[in-house]
Enzyme design. Structure first.
Site, mmCIF file in Angstrom:
data_model
loop_
_atom_site.group_PDB
_atom_site.id
_atom_site.type_symbol
_atom_site.label_atom_id
_atom_site.label_comp_id
_atom_site.label_asym_id
_atom_site.label_seq_id
_atom_site.Cartn_x
_atom_site.Cartn_y
_atom_site.Cartn_z
ATOM 1 N N HIS A 248 0.870 -1.177 0.000
ATOM 2 C CA HIS A 248 0.000 0.000 0.000
ATOM 3 C C HIS A 248 0.899 1.216 0.000
ATOM 4 O O HIS A 248 1.869 1.274 0.757
ATOM 5 C CB HIS A 248 -0.890 -0.025 1.245
ATOM 6 C CG HIS A 248 -2.030 0.939 1.188
ATOM 7 N ND1 HIS A 248 -1.835 2.302 1.254
ATOM 8 C CD2 HIS A 248 -3.359 0.763 1.053
ATOM 9 C CE1 HIS A 248 -3.011 2.906 1.174
ATOM 10 N NE2 HIS A 248 -3.957 1.985 1.051
ATOM 11 N N ARG A 268 -6.663 10.369 -0.189
ATOM 12 C CA ARG A 268 -6.456 10.845 -1.571
ATOM 13 C C ARG A 268 -7.784 10.923 -2.321
ATOM 14 O O ARG A 268 -8.019 11.862 -3.075
ATOM 15 C CB ARG A 268 -5.464 9.932 -2.297
ATOM 16 C CG ARG A 268 -4.021 10.201 -1.883
ATOM 17 C CD ARG A 268 -3.063 9.154 -2.400
ATOM 18 N NE ARG A 268 -3.213 7.906 -1.668
ATOM 19 C CZ ARG A 268 -3.266 6.702 -2.239
ATOM 20 N NH1 ARG A 268 -3.164 6.586 -3.534
ATOM 21 N NH2 ARG A 268 -3.400 5.620 -1.499
#
Ligand code: FAD
Length: 629
Positions: A248, A268
């Site tokens: 990740h 994000r």
């Protein structure tokens, strides 16, 4: 020594989303079902899932449907996915989310009262059904509530709430037992007192989650030692796609005690941007050719996308995870990292403080508590962390059956669905879709049995001797071996790999395996984590060998497998799976190539020729041309 013994129709190992959904299904189909889990009931990785469950319900953008979701999933996995699984997943995920709602899940809503859906990397439309950034918690709460509702029904009908479904928590399974070729049971121990336990059962559903604890920097917690992967291998099943590990892009990098803990992608998705030490939004420099036409090339366009998705392309911070993780890795290596060795993830300059706290409450709390950083006022420092394994038990897409009669697998422990890279949000939906299918598959298998397989006493004795061996010797400290394994995998089979380093890793893993034969644990069987680790080591070493062997053989870069000595994607390799099996003499793992079946005509024609050309061989392209002529 007495061994506690229980008889069930179906034993589900794991109480995350996949295990609970499988158990509910098996019980609903009338099977006496046990749920066994290594940690406390309710403490599984599924609880930690933050972003949401991907399902093409079209609530926020009505252009979304299963075909768009299918295409995104195949693209995310770089076309290596088991296309039948990707199809079932895209078609059935909305029903599974609505079913959760009917069972009491309280999702965030749109203004007009529908289940809200958020943006996530690699998903063309807002698609993740969510509950703030605590979706996994709500998913588990709802499934547990459903288990309790079924138990209440059993109490009414049979006078015993546990007549048809019972939970065995803090109970670790160390071996599957067989009768000839078929599954006949499972052997384990209670973590609290070390007492041994046998489940006699013709059907086992593995739902044990991931393998992250083979790496130093990981978002995974202590119980993710690849147990289900190893149990399947040792029972004669095959593992596929083991070279594909998802790092990740955004784990915490500081302070050291919490290094690896996840920072959700929703940061994000909700507007957060990545910057290097020069303040540059560097992701614009890392858009790969295959995604060029789908992502914004300027900051202005990327920013406009948050409010007008119809007329703008998405910002490159939302590229699939493998792309973002590699980009961060490159920036740090080039000396443009943050002071603590990551990059900056900034949401503070992008959203009002109140909005950040509303949308990302757990992240706000996590950074405040663990790093004394207020994410409404300053950027976070983040870097890649070992998060998820795409590889796992090779299963039949429709039933979850492995190639050992009576063995089924679902969720992260199974392989195929996500190909070489999983899109965020596709795991929670995977658990629900394939958990249900594996539970149904196990129930149907039991219905079809003429006689129940019986575990032999020799198999039980061998499992017992193996489990108790570390207590009977004063051998090497298992923590030492574990730390060396974690370092080896992190440094030599991490985000960027090459033949020389992976070969070194394999040699090191071989030596560690020999040392692991001699590890011992002082003390008694009562809550003895040293003893537990001795047993977990077998699993981590087997899984690590699969990862490293497959990583060495696959001479290309794709999704969660990057070889700097073979930087390109190869259309020939896309057709091939690497299948891991335990060597018959028990000495380790063997790996063979297997060609994937071609995608069904009605599915491949969902893609444009121009896109397919980036992934498939000339021969496959000629077949496609003949099909659409
Ligand atoms: P888990 O939920 O991992 O459960 C495994 C179970 O198996 C546990 O109960 C464990 O105790 C048990 N077990 C293991 N070994 C044994 C054994 N030997 N004997 C008995 N029991 C055993 N995915 C998304 O789609 N969206 C997200 O937003 C998201 N966020 C995430 C955030 C974090 C921090 C993490 C770590 C993962 C996230 N993921 C997300 C991934 C997703 O949560 C996991 O892939 C998924 O929950 C795995 O579910 P599972 O049911 O397969 O297994």
């Amino acid at each position: 020594m007495e061994i506690e013994r229980h008889e069930y129709d179906v034993v589900v190992i794991g109480a995350g989303g996949a295990g609970l959904r499988a158990a509910i299904e098996a019980r609903q189909q009338g099977k006496r079902t046990a749920i066994v889990c290594k940690s406390l009931f309710g403490k599984a990785h599924t609880v930690m899932a933050e972003g949401g469950a991907a399902a093409a319900m079209g609530n926020v953008n009505s252009a979304d449907n299963w075909m768009v979701h299918f295409r995104d999933t195949m693209r995310g996995g770089k076309f290596l996915n088991n296309w039948r699984m990707a199809e079932l997943h895209a078609k059935e995920a909305p029903d599974r989310v609505w079913e959760l709602e009917a069972w009491g899940a309280l999702f965030d809503r749109t203004k007009d009262g529908k289940i809200s859906q958020r943006n996530f990397g690699g998903h063309e439309y807002p698609r993740l059904a969510h509950v703030g950034d605590r979706t996994g918690l709500e998913l588990i709460r709802t499934l547990q509530q459903r288990v309790v509702a079924l138990q209440q029904e059993d109490e009414r009908l049979h006078g015993d709430p546990e007549a048809y479904i019972k939970v065995f928590q803090e109970c670790t399974i160390t071996r599957l037992l067989k009768d000839g070729d078929a599954i006949a049971g499972a052997f384990g121990y209670w973590r609290e007192n070390g007492k041994l336990i046998v489940f006699d059962t013709p059907a086992v559903v593995l739902a044990t989650g991931g393998i992250g604890k083979s790496y130093v920097v990981t978002s995974n917690s202590w119980e993710y030692t690849g147990d289900g992967h190893a149990l399947a291998l040792l029972a004669g099943a095959k593992l596929i796609n083991m070279e594909f590990i998802q790092f990740h892009p955004t784990g915490m990098v500081w302070p050291p005690s919490v290094r690896g803990i996840l920072v959700t992608e929703s940061v994000r998705g909700d507007g957060g941007v990545l910057r290097n030490s020069e303040g540059k939004r560097f992701m614009f420099d890392y858009i790969p050719d295959v995604f060029k036409d789908k992502y914004a090339t300027t900051e202005e366009e990327g920013d406009r996308w948050y409010t007008d998705q119809a007329n703008n392309r998405r910002p490159p911070e939302l590229l699939p995870r493998d792309e973002v993780a590699r980009a961060i890795n490159s920036e740090v290596k080039a000396g443009r990292g943050s002071p603590q060795g990551g990059v900056f993830l900034d949401v503070s300059s992008r959203l009002p403080a109140a909005e950040i706290i509303k949308r990302l409450p757990s992240m706000h709390h996590q950074f405040k508590e663990l790093a004394d950083v207020d994410i409404t006022a300053e950027p976070m420092q983040v870097g890649p962390t070992c998060h998820y394994i795409m590889g796992g038990v090779e299963v039949d897409a429709d039933t979850g059956a492995a190639d050992v009669p009576g063995l089924f697998a679902a969720g992260e422990v199974s392989g195929g669905m996500h190909g070489s890279n999983r899109l965020g949000g596709n795991s929670l939906s995977d658990l629900l879709v394939f958990g249900r299918r594996a539970g149904a598959g196990a129930a149907a298998y039991v219905n079809g049995l003429a006689a129940r397989p019986q575990a032999t006493e020799e198999a039980v004795s061998a499992a017992k001797a193996e489990a108790l061996a570390p207590l009977e010797r004063t051998g090497e400290n298992p923590y030492q071996v574990h730390q060396e394994l974690q370092r080896t995998m992190n440094e030599l089979v991490g985000i960027i790999r090459n033949a020389q380093e992976v070969t070194e890793a394999l040699e090191a893993v071989g030596k560690l395996r020999e040392r692991a034969q001699g590890v011992g644990a002082a003390g008694s069987r009562i809550y003895n984590p040293g003893w537990h680790l001795c047993l977990d080591l077998r699993n981590m070493l087997l899984v690590s060998e699969c990862v490293a062997k497959a990583a060495l053989i696959r001479e290309e870069s794709r999704g969660g497998h990057t070889r700097d000595d073979f930087p390109g994607m190869s259309a020939d390799w896309r057709r091939k799976l690497l299948v891991c099996a335990a060597s018959p003499d028990g000495s380790g793992v063997s790996v063979e190539e297997k060609v994937q079946p071609p995608m069904r005509d009605d599915l491949i024609t969902l893609f444009d020729r121009a896109e397919l050309k980036k992934y498939i061989t000339e021969e496959e392209l000629a077949d496609f041309d003949a099909l659409v002529k």
